[in-house]
Design a protein around this motif. Structure first.
Motif, short mmCIF file in Angstrom:
data_model
loop_
_atom_site.label_atom_id
_atom_site.label_comp_id
_atom_site.label_asym_id
_atom_site.label_seq_id
_atom_site.Cartn_x
_atom_site.Cartn_y
_atom_site.Cartn_z
N PHE A 286 57.41 33.28 30.43
CA PHE A 286 56.78 33.17 31.74
C PHE A 286 56.19 34.51 32.16
N THR B 282 53.11 35.38 30.22
CA THR B 282 51.99 34.55 30.64
C THR B 282 51.42 35.05 31.96
N VAL B 283 52.29 35.39 32.90
CA VAL B 283 51.86 35.94 34.19
C VAL B 283 51.02 37.20 33.98
N LYS C 184 45.91 28.96 30.15
CA LYS C 184 47.09 29.79 30.40
C LYS C 184 47.81 29.39 31.67
N THR C 185 47.06 29.01 32.70
CA THR C 185 47.72 28.59 33.93
C THR C 185 48.44 27.26 33.75
N GLU D 264 51.61 28.24 32.13
CA GLU D 264 52.46 28.84 33.15
C GLU D 264 53.13 27.76 33.99
#
Length: 71
Positions: free
Chosen positions: A8, A11-12, A56-57, A60
């Motif tokens: 996580f 990814t952020v 990617k979001t 996430e």
């Protein structure tokens, strides 16, 4: 930190980096005439990053939902 938390966080950070890159591109485009060929090139790059950002979001969001299910 668990693997899920690591994923996580990575990814952020990746999303934030992409957002900074789009911001840089947009500032550069703002200095150009719309007819400048560089504008098209920069716009294409921003679009490519935007498509990657979308993916990617979604990842996430999946990670966040997985984490919520573990609690």
């Amino acid at each position: 930190m668990s693997d899920l938390q690591d994923d996580f966080q990575a990814t952020v950070e990746d999303i934030a980096q992409d957002a900074r890159e789009i911001e840089r591109i947009e500032r550069e485009k703002a200095k150009l005439d719309p007819a400048d060929p560089e504008t098209r090139s920069l716009s294409a790059r921003a679009e490519e990053i935007g498509e990657q950002l979308h993916q990617k979001t979604r990842v996430e969001q999946d990670l966040a939902e997985t984490a919520a299910g573990e609690n």
